[in-house]
Design an enzyme around this catalytic site. Sequence first.
Site, PDB file in Angstrom:
ATOM      1  N   ASP A  63       0.860  -1.177   0.000  1.00  0.00           N
ATOM      2  CA  ASP A  63       0.000   0.000   0.000  1.00  0.00           C
ATOM      3  C   ASP A  63       0.903   1.235   0.000  1.00  0.00           C
ATOM      4  O   ASP A  63       1.656   1.457   0.954  1.00  0.00           O
ATOM      5  CB  ASP A  63      -0.860  -0.063   1.279  1.00  0.00           C
ATOM      6  CG  ASP A  63      -1.826   1.094   1.386  1.00  0.00           C
ATOM      7  OD1 ASP A  63      -1.622   2.119   0.708  1.00  0.00           O
ATOM      8  OD2 ASP A  63      -2.778   0.966   2.176  1.00  0.00           O
ATOM      9  N   TYR A 114     -10.520  15.084  -5.096  1.00  0.00           N
ATOM     10  CA  TYR A 114      -9.676  14.467  -6.136  1.00  0.00           C
ATOM     11  C   TYR A 114      -8.954  15.572  -6.910  1.00  0.00           C
ATOM     12  O   TYR A 114      -7.738  15.498  -7.119  1.00  0.00           O
ATOM     13  CB  TYR A 114     -10.556  13.618  -7.059  1.00  0.00           C
ATOM     14  CG  TYR A 114      -9.805  12.963  -8.200  1.00  0.00           C
ATOM     15  CD1 TYR A 114      -8.977  11.866  -7.972  1.00  0.00           C
ATOM     16  CD2 TYR A 114      -9.935  13.436  -9.507  1.00  0.00           C
ATOM     17  CE1 TYR A 114      -8.287  11.261  -9.023  1.00  0.00           C
ATOM     18  CE2 TYR A 114      -9.251  12.829 -10.559  1.00  0.00           C
ATOM     19  CZ  TYR A 114      -8.429  11.741 -10.305  1.00  0.00           C
ATOM     20  OH  TYR A 114      -7.747  11.156 -11.339  1.00  0.00           O
ATOM     21  N   ALA A 170      -8.237  18.588  -5.955  1.00  0.00           N
ATOM     22  CA  ALA A 170      -7.241  19.227  -5.084  1.00  0.00           C
ATOM     23  C   ALA A 170      -5.994  18.353  -4.942  1.00  0.00           C
ATOM     24  O   ALA A 170      -4.857  18.845  -4.990  1.00  0.00           O
ATOM     25  CB  ALA A 170      -7.854  19.505  -3.719  1.00  0.00           C
TER      26      ALA A 170
HETATM   27  N1  LIG Z   1      -9.221   6.228 -15.568  1.00  0.00           N
HETATM   28  C1  LIG Z   1      -9.430   7.523 -15.744  1.00  0.00           C
HETATM   29  O1  LIG Z   1     -10.454   7.947 -16.308  1.00  0.00           O
HETATM   30  C2  LIG Z   1      -8.403   8.502 -15.247  1.00  0.00           C
HETATM   31  C3  LIG Z   1      -8.546   9.863 -15.590  1.00  0.00           C
HETATM   32  C4  LIG Z   1      -7.600  10.770 -15.127  1.00  0.00           C
HETATM   33  C5  LIG Z   1      -6.546  10.353 -14.338  1.00  0.00           C
HETATM   34  N2  LIG Z   1      -6.432   9.041 -13.988  1.00  0.00           N
HETATM   35  C6  LIG Z   1      -5.335   8.642 -13.110  1.00  0.00           C
HETATM   36  O2  LIG Z   1      -4.616   7.568 -13.685  1.00  0.00           O
HETATM   37  C7  LIG Z   1      -4.134   6.700 -12.650  1.00  0.00           C
HETATM   38  C8  LIG Z   1      -4.584   5.264 -12.916  1.00  0.00           C
HETATM   39  O3  LIG Z   1      -5.981   5.277 -13.026  1.00  0.00           O
HETATM   40  P1  LIG Z   1      -6.815   3.956 -13.440  1.00  0.00           P
HETATM   41  O4  LIG Z   1      -8.160   4.414 -13.848  1.00  0.00           O
HETATM   42  O5  LIG Z   1      -6.024   3.105 -14.337  1.00  0.00           O
HETATM   43  O6  LIG Z   1      -6.930   3.247 -12.005  1.00  0.00           O
HETATM   44  P2  LIG Z   1      -7.715   1.900 -11.586  1.00  0.00           P
HETATM   45  O7  LIG Z   1      -8.135   1.152 -12.794  1.00  0.00           O
HETATM   46  O8  LIG Z   1      -8.738   2.305 -10.582  1.00  0.00           O
HETATM   47  O9  LIG Z   1      -6.538   1.097 -10.867  1.00  0.00           O
HETATM   48  C9  LIG Z   1      -5.934   1.626  -9.730  1.00  0.00           C
HETATM   49  C10 LIG Z   1      -4.713   0.803  -9.425  1.00  0.00           C
HETATM   50  O10 LIG Z   1      -4.062   1.389  -8.281  1.00  0.00           O
HETATM   51  C11 LIG Z   1      -3.965   0.400  -7.240  1.00  0.00           C
HETATM   52  N3  LIG Z   1      -4.025   1.126  -5.958  1.00  0.00           N
HETATM   53  C12 LIG Z   1      -5.010   1.907  -5.488  1.00  0.00           C
HETATM   54  N4  LIG Z   1      -4.690   2.382  -4.272  1.00  0.00           N
HETATM   55  C13 LIG Z   1      -3.455   1.891  -3.983  1.00  0.00           C
HETATM   56  C14 LIG Z   1      -2.582   2.002  -2.875  1.00  0.00           C
HETATM   57  N5  LIG Z   1      -2.924   2.724  -1.794  1.00  0.00           N
HETATM   58  N6  LIG Z   1      -1.389   1.367  -2.912  1.00  0.00           N
HETATM   59  C15 LIG Z   1      -1.037   0.627  -3.989  1.00  0.00           C
HETATM   60  N7  LIG Z   1      -1.812   0.490  -5.074  1.00  0.00           N
HETATM   61  C16 LIG Z   1      -3.017   1.099  -5.058  1.00  0.00           C
HETATM   62  C17 LIG Z   1      -5.124  -0.565  -7.514  1.00  0.00           C
HETATM   63  O11 LIG Z   1      -4.932  -1.869  -6.994  1.00  0.00           O
HETATM   64  P3  LIG Z   1      -5.345  -2.279  -5.469  1.00  0.00           P
HETATM   65  O12 LIG Z   1      -6.729  -1.733  -5.249  1.00  0.00           O
HETATM   66  O13 LIG Z   1      -5.241  -3.761  -5.436  1.00  0.00           O
HETATM   67  O14 LIG Z   1      -4.336  -1.626  -4.576  1.00  0.00           O
HETATM   68  C18 LIG Z   1      -5.050  -0.621  -9.049  1.00  0.00           C
HETATM   69  O15 LIG Z   1      -3.997  -1.469  -9.460  1.00  0.00           O
HETATM   70  C19 LIG Z   1      -4.658   7.268 -11.329  1.00  0.00           C
HETATM   71  O16 LIG Z   1      -3.681   8.066 -10.727  1.00  0.00           O
HETATM   72  C20 LIG Z   1      -5.833   8.118 -11.773  1.00  0.00           C
HETATM   73  O17 LIG Z   1      -6.119   9.169 -10.872  1.00  0.00           O
HETATM   74  C21 LIG Z   1      -7.339   8.109 -14.438  1.00  0.00           C
END
Ligand SMILES: NC(=O)c1ccc[n+]([C@@H]2O[C@H](COP(=O)([O-])OP(=O)(O)OC[C@H]3O[C@@H](n4cnc5c(N)ncnc54)[C@H](OP(=O)(O)O)[C@@H]3O)[C@@H](O)[C@H]2O)c1
Length: 271
Positions: free
Chosen positions: A64, A155, A157
Amino acid sequence: MTSFYDEKVVIITGSSMGIGKSLALLLGKQNAHIVLNARNEVKLLATETELKAEGCSVISCIGDVTKEEDCKKLIDIALAHFGKIDILINNAGISMRGMVEQIPASLVSTIFNTNTIAPIVLSQKALPHIKQTGGSIVFISSLAALRGLPLISIYCASKMALTAVAESMRIETKDHGVHIGLVFVGFTKSEKEKTVLNSEGNLTFLGERKGIFYNGISDVAKQISKNIKRRQKQTVVGVSGKIYYFFSKFFPRLMELIIIKSQKQLNRLSK
Ligand SMILES: NC(=O)c1ccc[n+]([C@@H]2O[C@H](COP(=O)([O-])OP(=O)(O)OC[C@H]3O[C@@H](n4cnc5c(N)ncnc54)[C@H](OP(=O)(O)O)[C@@H]3O)[C@@H](O)[C@H]2O)c1
């Protein structure tokens, strides 16, 4: 043929699914050594197996990122297995839904701990090693970092704060040959299991996002890879992202009117 990522050691936080996993696969196929990370062991090991089947060099670190000891473990595992760190991609993140007045302080802490404090702590720990390799630290941010948006205030912020950290670090590391990248990602297609925190702090499924309005996950991964290869200061992902960026920066009042208007329409549609 050699690739930019040949033998590069890359830590990607939050890489069991979504953008992090796609990026791990993309760089792994270009001969990078990948250190995967996430909290859910089953999902992370399944991703490791998938990447190995594709011929990638990969190791998992279950942990984590909001826990300092787990950040240390991530650095230690990368060094123990691969002997160096070239690239850290601060990708793990969590979003939320709810009005400012509804959100308990504990939820504000969770969001900031994951999206802001964890990338800072991990970058601090990785930096001495990345100075030795002249590599990159990349922060995965969001278009939500450009201005406050309704229902995802905390988010916004937490991602806005990353801009300040990246800008400061870029100046501080100027003489050490370290690249600091910032990537603004917009709405992206997601897997069915993607969750966000509701105003009570409970994880709820976002629902599968698909359609032309959303960026493809692998396209986002390619843009992040390009940011690293070209050592770009910042990348705004996708054409719609670039349009949003332009109007937010140069026509903020118009942007606010558009957001208010679309908010009203969304409310009407949801009644
Ligand atoms: N998808 C979008 O539309 C979007 C848009 C703008 C920005 N982003 C940014 O892009 C990044 C990836 O987004 P995503 O949509 O691909 O995410 P996602 O599909 O929700 O996956 C999140 C990943 O992070 C891990 N995670 C979450 N909290 C964690 C922690 N405390 N320690 C270690 N691992 C953790 C999760 O696994 P576990 O839960 O098993 O830990 C998972 O592998 C993020 O920073 C997000 O804010 C995404």
